[in-house]
Scaffold this active site. Sequence first.
Site, PDB file in Angstrom:
ATOM      1  N   GLU A 157     -51.240  20.709 -50.407  1.00 51.48           N
ATOM      2  CA  GLU A 157     -50.491  20.013 -51.463  1.00 51.48           C
ATOM      3  C   GLU A 157     -50.679  18.503 -51.351  1.00 51.48           C
ATOM      4  O   GLU A 157     -50.848  17.814 -52.358  1.00 51.48           O
ATOM      5  CB  GLU A 157     -49.001  20.378 -51.417  1.00 51.48           C
ATOM      6  N   HIS A 215     -53.878  17.382 -52.848  1.00 53.60           N
ATOM      7  CA  HIS A 215     -53.906  17.308 -54.314  1.00 53.60           C
ATOM      8  C   HIS A 215     -53.645  15.882 -54.822  1.00 53.60           C
ATOM      9  O   HIS A 215     -54.066  15.533 -55.924  1.00 53.60           O
ATOM     10  CB  HIS A 215     -52.862  18.241 -54.925  1.00 53.60           C
ATOM     11  N   GLU A 234     -58.579  22.946 -56.264  1.00 52.85           N
ATOM     12  CA  GLU A 234     -57.879  23.794 -55.293  1.00 52.85           C
ATOM     13  C   GLU A 234     -58.702  23.965 -54.022  1.00 52.85           C
ATOM     14  O   GLU A 234     -58.155  24.072 -52.923  1.00 52.85           O
ATOM     15  CB  GLU A 234     -57.568  25.165 -55.908  1.00 52.85           C
ATOM     16  N   ASP A 288     -57.809  23.090 -50.172  1.00 55.06           N
ATOM     17  CA  ASP A 288     -57.870  23.978 -49.007  1.00 55.06           C
ATOM     18  C   ASP A 288     -58.662  23.344 -47.859  1.00 55.06           C
ATOM     19  O   ASP A 288     -58.226  23.358 -46.711  1.00 55.06           O
ATOM     20  CB  ASP A 288     -58.516  25.322 -49.395  1.00 55.06           C
TER      21      ASP A 288
END
Length: 472
Positions: free
Chosen positions: A309, A312, A369, A373
């Site tokens: 998160e 991001h 995404e 990761d």
Amino acid sequence: MFELAGDDPAAAQARAQTVLSIETKLAEGSMPRVEQRNPDNVYHKTRIADLKGLAPDFDWGTYFENINLRSSGDINVAQPNYFKALNVQLTAIPLADWKTYLRWQLLNSRAAVLSKKFVEEDFDFSGRTLTGAKELLPRWKRCVGSTDRALGEALGQVYVQKYFTPAAKARAVQMVQNLINALRDDLTTLSWMSDVTRKRATAKLEAFTRKIGYPDKWRDYATLKVDRKSYVGNAVSATQFEINRQLGKIAKPVDRTEWGMSPPTVNAYYNPSMNEIVFPAGILQPPFYDPEADDAINYGGIGAVIGHEMSHGFDDSGARFDADGNLVNWWSEDDLKSFKSRAQCVIDQFSGFEVQPGLNENGNLVVGESIGDLGGLTSAYAALKKSMEGKPRPADIDGFSPEQRFFLGWAQVWAENERPEFERLMVATNPHPVGRFRVIGPLSNMPAFAQAYQCKEGDKMVRPPEKRCQIW
Ligand SMILES: [Zn+2]
């Protein structure tokens, strides 16, 4: 569905065709998923008076009045081309067909809360056909789900009392802090980033609002009327409550304490326009976070999710928002170029993953995404190693070293069974890769993984050095 609503079979068949044809035309006017990932593409600040120019045949005034929107301020038209396409269809499609379409919209949106026949017909398409599911979820699970969607912060209060102790919260707060420290260390030493961008990136990281477990102030549902007369009636009340709540925000200061997920949700998010990372109590549970497990497993699970998160905030989309959440570019041109070429490595890697024969991941759709990761795992691994410094080395468990268990923690989070239909739906529509590539992708890029499991160059889980992706 039309038959269940009382139409004769021939009419129902014809109406279904009408709906499909309108849906197809509207879909053709919609922005593809990959383009929607670029925040500039979906930001078009527009004066309400100018909407007429965009779709002159739509009666905006009556619409706003009927939904009770009493504001003359600017609005964001996310997809102007959609409204242009809609305007063409408004006059090209006969009124009777629009009525059929709207009738379908009503049926479809409420089918899951109507009587058994509707529920089963709805499941037949949205479950069986689209995802390959073999049976409807048991009634109690559907009930819990709908309560969570309608009254998430009321359910959430009971949930956290039972499943999220103050001690669990304190440990989660500490874990988030450790991950922030690890990413800060990394940003300070990152070779490809200039000092100007580095300073701004660090400032953005420090400015993250951290929301952990549940909101400080609970949503007030006093005006939401629930009674025992009808289930669908209660569902409609809940929608109305939410619409009024959203409309009520207009022209008021932004509420930065608000949560976009309910506490029982097994998920987490980064919100770029608030520059916040949010972890509901529901994800602070096994297999993501297990208070009974050792650190290595938890850093590989929830630690990497926290890192994901945070990452991001700096991925190809989040990097366009500054520390205050404004859509402003703060990267130097050269740094942006280096970042993009690194992101391209991830795009190419994922486009090469074959989900089913002839069906590959769409690297351009899943790049954000996947960067999350890779970045999240890198930060979490660094945080684990830091937490081990100056202490006796933890013993192996079941023959696995702490470093090996870290990667097992991540693999356990994504160990899932997916039906082929579900995989096809994911690949076409979802910015997340399917579970197994969320493990294979980043781990095969990480030298730490190869080292932990004594993999050699040329092994399947080791990308050749010239193809190895590294962002943070
Ligand atoms: Zn994500």
